[in-house]
Design a protein around this motif. Structure first.
Motif, PDB file in Angstrom:
ATOM      1  N   GLY A 187     -38.361   3.321   2.539  1.00 23.00           N
ATOM      2  CA  GLY A 187     -38.061   4.603   2.367  1.00 23.00           C
ATOM      3  C   GLY A 187     -36.730   5.117   2.657  1.00 23.00           C
ATOM      4  N   PHE A 188     -36.353   4.385   3.932  1.00 19.05           N
ATOM      5  CA  PHE A 188     -35.134   5.108   4.310  1.00 19.05           C
ATOM      6  C   PHE A 188     -33.964   4.229   3.663  1.00 19.05           C
ATOM      7  N   ASP A 189     -34.153   3.038   3.197  1.00 21.34           N
ATOM      8  CA  ASP A 189     -33.237   2.357   2.318  1.00 21.34           C
ATOM      9  C   ASP A 189     -32.989   3.274   0.955  1.00 21.34           C
ATOM     10  N   MET A 190     -34.161   3.542   0.427  1.00 18.22           N
ATOM     11  CA  MET A 190     -33.878   4.459  -0.827  1.00 18.22           C
ATOM     12  C   MET A 190     -33.231   5.705  -0.356  1.00 18.22           C
ATOM     13  N   GLU A 191     -33.670   6.198   0.569  1.00 20.60           N
ATOM     14  CA  GLU A 191     -33.045   7.566   0.925  1.00 20.60           C
ATOM     15  C   GLU A 191     -31.435   7.400   1.359  1.00 20.60           C
ATOM     16  N   LEU A 192     -31.059   6.370   1.777  1.00 19.15           N
ATOM     17  CA  LEU A 192     -29.877   5.842   2.146  1.00 19.15           C
ATOM     18  C   LEU A 192     -28.862   5.420   0.869  1.00 19.15           C
ATOM     19  N   GLU A 193     -29.612   4.900  -0.138  1.00 19.36           N
ATOM     20  CA  GLU A 193     -29.042   4.541  -1.618  1.00 19.36           C
ATOM     21  C   GLU A 193     -28.763   6.250  -2.250  1.00 19.36           C
ATOM     22  N   THR A 194     -29.535   6.800  -2.057  1.00 14.05           N
ATOM     23  CA  THR A 194     -29.390   8.135  -2.469  1.00 14.05           C
ATOM     24  C   THR A 194     -28.065   8.905  -2.072  1.00 14.05           C
ATOM     25  N   ILE A 195     -28.206   8.882  -0.891  1.00 13.24           N
ATOM     26  CA  ILE A 195     -27.163   9.685   0.098  1.00 13.24           C
ATOM     27  C   ILE A 195     -25.685   8.814  -0.414  1.00 13.24           C
ATOM     28  N   GLU A 196     -25.627   7.849  -0.543  1.00 11.69           N
ATOM     29  CA  GLU A 196     -24.440   7.048  -0.874  1.00 11.69           C
ATOM     30  C   GLU A 196     -24.092   7.335  -2.284  1.00 11.69           C
ATOM     31  N   LYS A 197     -24.926   7.536  -3.120  1.00 10.92           N
ATOM     32  CA  LYS A 197     -24.537   7.618  -4.537  1.00 10.92           C
ATOM     33  C   LYS A 197     -24.160   9.207  -4.766  1.00 10.92           C
ATOM     34  N   ASN A 198     -24.798  10.143  -3.988  1.00 14.51           N
ATOM     35  CA  ASN A 198     -24.325  11.588  -3.820  1.00 14.51           C
ATOM     36  C   ASN A 198     -22.832  11.621  -3.122  1.00 14.51           C
ATOM     37  N   MET A 199     -22.746  10.685  -2.334  1.00 15.15           N
ATOM     38  CA  MET A 199     -21.233  10.847  -1.679  1.00 15.15           C
ATOM     39  C   MET A 199     -20.372  10.355  -2.714  1.00 15.15           C
ATOM     40  N   GLU A 200     -20.372   9.600  -3.561  1.00 15.26           N
ATOM     41  CA  GLU A 200     -19.490   9.084  -4.682  1.00 15.26           C
ATOM     42  C   GLU A 200     -19.481  10.513  -5.772  1.00 15.26           C
ATOM     43  N   LEU A 231     -18.629  15.749   4.032  1.00 15.25           N
ATOM     44  CA  LEU A 231     -18.779  15.530   5.425  1.00 15.25           C
ATOM     45  C   LEU A 231     -20.166  15.352   5.902  1.00 15.25           C
ATOM     46  N   SER A 232     -20.857  16.471   5.500  1.00  8.93           N
ATOM     47  CA  SER A 232     -22.256  16.676   5.939  1.00  8.93           C
ATOM     48  C   SER A 232     -23.085  15.497   5.226  1.00  8.93           C
ATOM     49  N   THR A 233     -22.775  15.240   3.952  1.00 11.95           N
ATOM     50  CA  THR A 233     -23.299  13.884   3.322  1.00 11.95           C
ATOM     51  C   THR A 233     -22.966  12.679   4.065  1.00 11.95           C
ATOM     52  N   GLN A 234     -21.827  12.518   4.569  1.00 12.69           N
ATOM     53  CA  GLN A 234     -21.519  11.388   5.287  1.00 12.69           C
ATOM     54  C   GLN A 234     -22.269  11.313   6.614  1.00 12.69           C
ATOM     55  N   SER A 235     -22.506  12.320   7.242  1.00 13.87           N
ATOM     56  CA  SER A 235     -23.033  12.504   8.638  1.00 13.87           C
ATOM     57  C   SER A 235     -24.682  11.905   8.345  1.00 13.87           C
ATOM     58  N   LEU A 236     -25.286  12.474   7.034  1.00 14.79           N
ATOM     59  CA  LEU A 236     -26.635  12.010   6.902  1.00 14.79           C
ATOM     60  C   LEU A 236     -26.707  10.342   6.751  1.00 14.79           C
ATOM     61  N   ARG A 237     -25.698   9.750   6.157  1.00 12.03           N
ATOM     62  CA  ARG A 237     -25.615   8.426   6.259  1.00 12.03           C
ATOM     63  C   ARG A 237     -25.774   7.736   7.424  1.00 12.03           C
ATOM     64  N   TYR A 238     -25.140   8.182   8.405  1.00  6.97           N
ATOM     65  CA  TYR A 238     -25.307   7.414   9.863  1.00  6.97           C
ATOM     66  C   TYR A 238     -26.742   8.001  10.287  1.00  6.97           C
ATOM     67  N   LYS A 239     -27.165   8.955  10.177  1.00  2.00           N
ATOM     68  CA  LYS A 239     -28.516   9.358  10.616  1.00  2.00           C
ATOM     69  C   LYS A 239     -29.541   8.406  10.087  1.00  2.00           C
ATOM     70  N   LYS A 240     -29.262   8.008   8.889  1.00  2.91           N
ATOM     71  CA  LYS A 240     -30.337   7.193   8.109  1.00  2.91           C
ATOM     72  C   LYS A 240     -30.232   5.756   8.382  1.00  2.91           C
ATOM     73  N   ARG A 241     -29.058   5.227   8.568  1.00  2.70           N
ATOM     74  CA  ARG A 241     -28.665   4.037   9.293  1.00  2.70           C
ATOM     75  C   ARG A 241     -29.414   3.983  10.679  1.00  2.70           C
ATOM     76  N   GLN A 242     -29.219   4.806  11.257  1.00  2.00           N
ATOM     77  CA  GLN A 242     -30.295   4.679  12.720  1.00  2.00           C
ATOM     78  C   GLN A 242     -31.405   4.719  12.581  1.00  2.00           C
ATOM     79  N   GLU A 243     -32.080   5.528  11.646  1.00  4.65           N
ATOM     80  CA  GLU A 243     -33.306   5.392  11.432  1.00  4.65           C
ATOM     81  C   GLU A 243     -33.957   3.953  10.937  1.00  4.65           C
TER      82      GLU A 243
END
Length: 469
Positions: A187-200, A231-243
């Motif tokens: 689930g975290f992988d899926m959320e990280l993928e979503t975050i990175e897609k939205n970052m683009e 920047l807000s979305t990029q910060s979510l990426r690091y949070k998800k990586r930690q999870e």
């Protein structure tokens, strides 16, 4: 050859003094009536009967479960607790049979010394009766008139079975926890993928707004708003990586190894949800759940403890036979068969001054029996609650996930529409930012909901007693 026979009688109180009528045994509460079905279901097949290797159709997950079952330290500790219970049973079993001790006793003048004395009860009796040197064997046997020793043995046996059920409970919990963390990770992988897609998408929007500013069609405020969103979305990426790191480390801990990357499936969206077949009726739940079986066995053991404690009030019969070489001088004592002595000591003992201690032990057994009953009742209630809750949660989360999928598709279209309108000058940059933010939020909710659907099925599987076979 000399033969001795003695009956060693300690003051014997009448049985009426310590009869069952003098022992107040409180009445235990009755078991609550279990409802006939779960939510009206009358199906007889339970997913708890499915082995975890079949239930989880994912080779990565089954490999993790196999490693955890082989190396998990909590599970290994439960195996040792089973061994402890078995040794306790062997001790109780051995109390039913006679003991045999070797004795060497010599007499020098008026002083008697024990060189080797491993006797039980009867050592003083032998010394009083055999004033000469003695080399031989002595046995001790308590006749189990009232079933005290048998009840203690049977209680120990039920505790062996209870510890085995405890092992099954740990296994069930371990399998469910590994599966839960595995789906958490996906689930975290899926959320990280979503975050990175939205970052683009947000980077593209930022570049667009910068171009719009250069053309005089947008302001610096619009550029700052788009930059802040990125920047807000990029910060979510690091949070998800930690999870993700924490979930991997938790899985490694369950498998009894140091942190290392976890091999897993590509995406949670590609994994087939475990099929929730018939849930079964409460009778099946009682037969399947290890925690209920463990509580029932402990209740039976505590009942036998009460019976054994009650038997302490009654007289006990002890036999102490002995055989050896006996004479006034050591050379004469070694002459066979003239110095051979065979004897039997018999003792009937009944408690006099120990009544308070015995009563306290009996009251303690009664209280422990009540606690075991209450734990048994609570385990049944908890099991029924977990099944009903999990059933409802699976259905509701499935419906929620279907709606989140539809909402996500609508909002992704809204983002495309907002971008097109913004390029044509028919929408403001705030509408674009709002559409992007809402789409990201709902996509993350959809990924989280899919993860929760998997976890709810796992909870239902565990609550129905699945996972230990």
């Amino acid at each position: 050859m000399k033969c001795l026979f003695h009956i060693a009688g300690v003051t014997l109180l009448t049985l009426a003094t310590y009869s069952c009528k003098s022992i107040d045994i409180p009445t235990l509460p009755e078991m609550p009536e279990v409802p006939g079905t779960f939510l009206g279901s009358t199906d007889m097949l339970s997913i708890g009967d499915i082995s975890w290797g079949v239930f989880f159709d994912d080779p990565y997950l089954t490999a993790l479960i196999e490693e955890a079952l082989a190396n998990n330290l909590d599970l290994l500790a439960t195996v040792e607790r089973i061994e402890i219970a078995r040794t306790q049973f062997q001790i109780r079993e051995g109390a039913l049979y006679p003991t045999m001790d070797g004795i060497v006793r010599y007499r020098s003048g008026d002083i008697k010394s024990n060189v080797l004395n491993g006797s039980i009860n009867g050592d003083r009796n032998v010394t009083n009766r055999v004033e000469n040197n003695f080399i031989g064997f002595q046995s001790h046997w308590e006749i189990d008139l009232w079933g005290k020793l048998r009840n203690r043995r049977d209680a120990a046996y039920f505790r062996i079975l209870a510890t085995e059920k405890g092992q099954q409970l740990v296994t069930t919990t371990l399998v469910a926890e590994v599966a839960r963390l595995y789906y958490d990770l996906l689930g975290f992988d899926m959320e990280l993928e979503t975050i990175e897609k939205n970052m683009e998408f947000q980077k593209m929007a930022l570049e667009l707004i910068k171009i719009q500013k250069m053309a005089g069609r947008a302001t610096e405020l619009a550029v700052q708003q788009f930059s802040a969103q990125l920047l807000s979305t990029q910060s979510l990426r690091y949070k998800k990586r930690q999870e993700i790191i924490e979930a991997e480390n938790a899985l490694d801990f369950l498998m009894g190894r140091f942190p290392e990357p976890i091999a897993r499936a590509e995406s949670l969206s590609d994994i087939r949800l475990p099929e929730v077949v018939n849930t079964g009726v409460p009778a099946d739940l009682l037969l399947r759940r290890p925690d209920i079986q463990e509580a029932e066995l402990k209740l039976l053991a505590s009942k036998l403890d009460v019976d054994a404690a009650r038997a302490e009030f009654f007289p006990s019969l002890n036999l102490t036979p002995y055989m050896g070489l006996n004479d006034r001088s050591i050379p004469a004592a070694l002459q066979f068969p003239g110095s051979l002595t065979v004897g039997l000591l018999g003792g009937i003992t009944s408690p006099i001054l120990q009544r308070g201690r015995i009563r306290a032990g009996f009251d303690q057994s009664i209280a422990e029996n009540k606690i075991s009953l209450y734990n048994y009742q609570q385990t049944i209630l908890r099991g029924f609650r977990e099944v009903v809750t999990s059933l409802q949660r699976v259905d509701n989360l499935k419906n929620l996930y279907a709606l989140k999928e539809e909402e996500t598709q609508v909002l992704l279209k809204a983002v495309t529409t907002a971008n097109d309108l913004f390029r044509g000058g028919y929408a403001s940059y705030l509408e674009v930012i709002t559409a992007q933010a809402r789409a990201l939020e709902v996509e993350l909710e959809m990924a989280s909901t899919r993860k929760e659907v998997f976890q709810s099925v796992i909870d239902l599987y565990r609550s129905l007693g699945g996972g230990w076979n």
